[in-house]
Enzyme design. Structure first.
Site, PDB file in Angstrom:
ATOM      1  N   ASN A  10      79.308  13.337  70.665  1.00 13.07           N
ATOM      2  CA  ASN A  10      79.843  13.389  71.822  1.00 13.07           C
ATOM      3  C   ASN A  10      80.164  11.761  72.419  1.00 13.07           C
ATOM      4  OD1 ASN A  10      81.128  13.910  74.364  1.00 13.07           O
ATOM      5  ND2 ASN A  10      79.211  14.662  74.998  1.00 13.07           N
ATOM      6  N   TRP A  11      81.317  11.481  71.994  1.00 21.39           N
ATOM      7  CA  TRP A  11      81.624  10.115  72.589  1.00 21.39           C
ATOM      8  C   TRP A  11      81.979   9.998  73.872  1.00 21.39           C
ATOM      9  CZ3 TRP A  11      85.768   8.437  68.259  1.00 21.39           C
ATOM     10  CH2 TRP A  11      85.055   8.313  67.056  1.00 21.39           C
ATOM     11  N   LYS A  12      81.866  11.094  74.744  1.00 22.87           N
ATOM     12  CA  LYS A  12      82.215  11.040  76.125  1.00 22.87           C
ATOM     13  C   LYS A  12      83.419  10.209  76.449  1.00 22.87           C
ATOM     14  CE  LYS A  12      77.075  11.364  76.487  1.00 22.87           C
ATOM     15  NZ  LYS A  12      75.745  11.159  76.910  1.00 22.87           N
ATOM     16  N   HIS A  95      79.209  21.129  79.488  1.00 28.36           N
ATOM     17  CA  HIS A  95      78.417  20.019  79.355  1.00 28.36           C
ATOM     18  C   HIS A  95      77.700  19.928  80.635  1.00 28.36           C
ATOM     19  CE1 HIS A  95      76.895  15.864  78.808  1.00 28.36           C
ATOM     20  NE2 HIS A  95      76.802  16.136  77.479  1.00 28.36           N
ATOM     21  N   GLU A 167      70.332  21.385  75.808  1.00 29.28           N
ATOM     22  CA  GLU A 167      70.265  19.975  76.420  1.00 29.28           C
ATOM     23  C   GLU A 167      69.537  19.964  77.584  1.00 29.28           C
ATOM     24  OE1 GLU A 167      73.494  17.574  74.385  1.00 29.28           O
ATOM     25  OE2 GLU A 167      74.426  18.183  76.268  1.00 29.28           O
ATOM     26  N   SER A 215      69.219  12.530  73.823  1.00 28.50           N
ATOM     27  CA  SER A 215      68.899  11.043  73.516  1.00 28.50           C
ATOM     28  C   SER A 215      68.483  11.101  72.107  1.00 28.50           C
ATOM     29  CB  SER A 215      67.785  10.239  74.334  1.00 28.50           C
ATOM     30  OG  SER A 215      68.363  10.404  75.737  1.00 28.50           O
ATOM     31  N   GLY A 236      75.016  11.983  71.952  1.00 26.79           N
ATOM     32  CA  GLY A 236      75.576  11.061  72.834  1.00 26.79           C
ATOM     33  C   GLY A 236      75.745   9.842  72.304  1.00 26.79           C
TER      34      GLY A 236
END
Ligand code: PEP
Length: 260
Positions: A10-12, A95, A167, A215, A236
């Site tokens: 997930n590159w956000k 999310h 998450e 993380s 992430g």
């Protein structure tokens, strides 16, 4: 049951289109195709189209990080799952950043899950508790509520194909980024599978892939993937570093290979 390991990046809201292409190019050079590992990249909405033309589809799939639940209409600024059909295989839904910053309700998450499925996009449904909820011993209740409401409109067959990402919000780098103890996470992963079994039966529950996210990096990946109910990870911050992310994939492969 041999559920295929899923590693999602997930590159956000990071990397413009050329930076995304560059990272993708580096990942492609570093990562070798593994038949039993699926790698999914979720770049910004803007980078999806160019990346879809550039990536090796044998090696990588694409995911959107969000989309709107209506298929079309006067919803200025939104992009629908129907527009993403054919472009992405997966879509991240619910999310914590969306639930917290954009106040996405349980109903909206439910409608997005349904819209993704309706448009042949596999939802990666994110669920997880906050720190205060965990301390108040409310984790199971939160997971139950977020899960059951989100899959309410799905048939058993549809449920068997979705992906759920556990998450815990306190473990996500954007929020507290507290280091979770991998062994402590198995309880929640198992709880999620049991909830699915209660609703849709054992056969469906054993098909569903459940990921862990919070993380995760190249140092702790094996500890999470070794958990009985963990079928992969949602990564992430560490996914923006090609060395880290390719090491995560390599370690996942080594673990899977050692079990074959
Ligand atoms: C995430 O955003 O889904 C996530 C798991 O992020 P990070 O790995 O940075 O905690």
């Amino acid at each position: 049951m041999n559920r295929k390991t899923l590693i999602v990046a997930n590159w956000k809201m990071n990397l413009n289109v050329s930076q995304s292409s560059l990272l993708m190019h580096r990942l492609d050079k570093k990562i070798v195709s593994h038949h039993n590992i699926e790698i999914v990249i979720a770049p910004s909405m803007l980078a999806l189209q160019p990346l879809s033309k550039e990536i090796n589809h044998q090696k990588f799939s694409l995911a959107c990080q969000n989309a709107y639940f209506k298929d079309e209409g006067a919803f200025t600024g939104e992009v629908s799952f129907s527009m993403l059909n054919g472009l992405v295989n997966y879509g991240i839904v619910g999310h914590s950043a969306r639930r917290i910053y954009f106040h996405e309700s349980l109903e909206e998450v439910r409608d997005k899950v349904k819209a993704a499925v309706r448009n042949d996009i596999v939802p990666i449904l994110c669920i997880g508790e906050t720190k205060p909820e965990r301390l108040a011993d409310e984790t199971s209740q939160v997971l139950h509520d977020q899960l059951t409401s989100a899959i309410y409109h799905l048939t058993s067959d549809e449920v068997s194909k979705i992906v759920i990402a556990y998450e815990p919000i306190w473990a996500i780098s954007t929020f507290d980024g507290e280091q979770s103890k991998p062994a402590d996470m198995q309880h929640a992963l198992k709880f999620i599978r049991h909830q699915i079994e209660d609703l849709h039966g054992y056969d469906v529950a054993k098909e569903v892939r459940i990921l862990y996210g919070g993380s995760v990096d190249s140092h702790d990946i094996l500890a999470y993937l070794s958990l009985e109910d963990c079928d992969g990870v949602l990564v992430g911050a560490a996914s923006l570093n090609y060395e880290q992310f390719s090491t995560i994939v390599q370690k996942a492969y080594t673990l899977k290979y050692s079990k074959e």
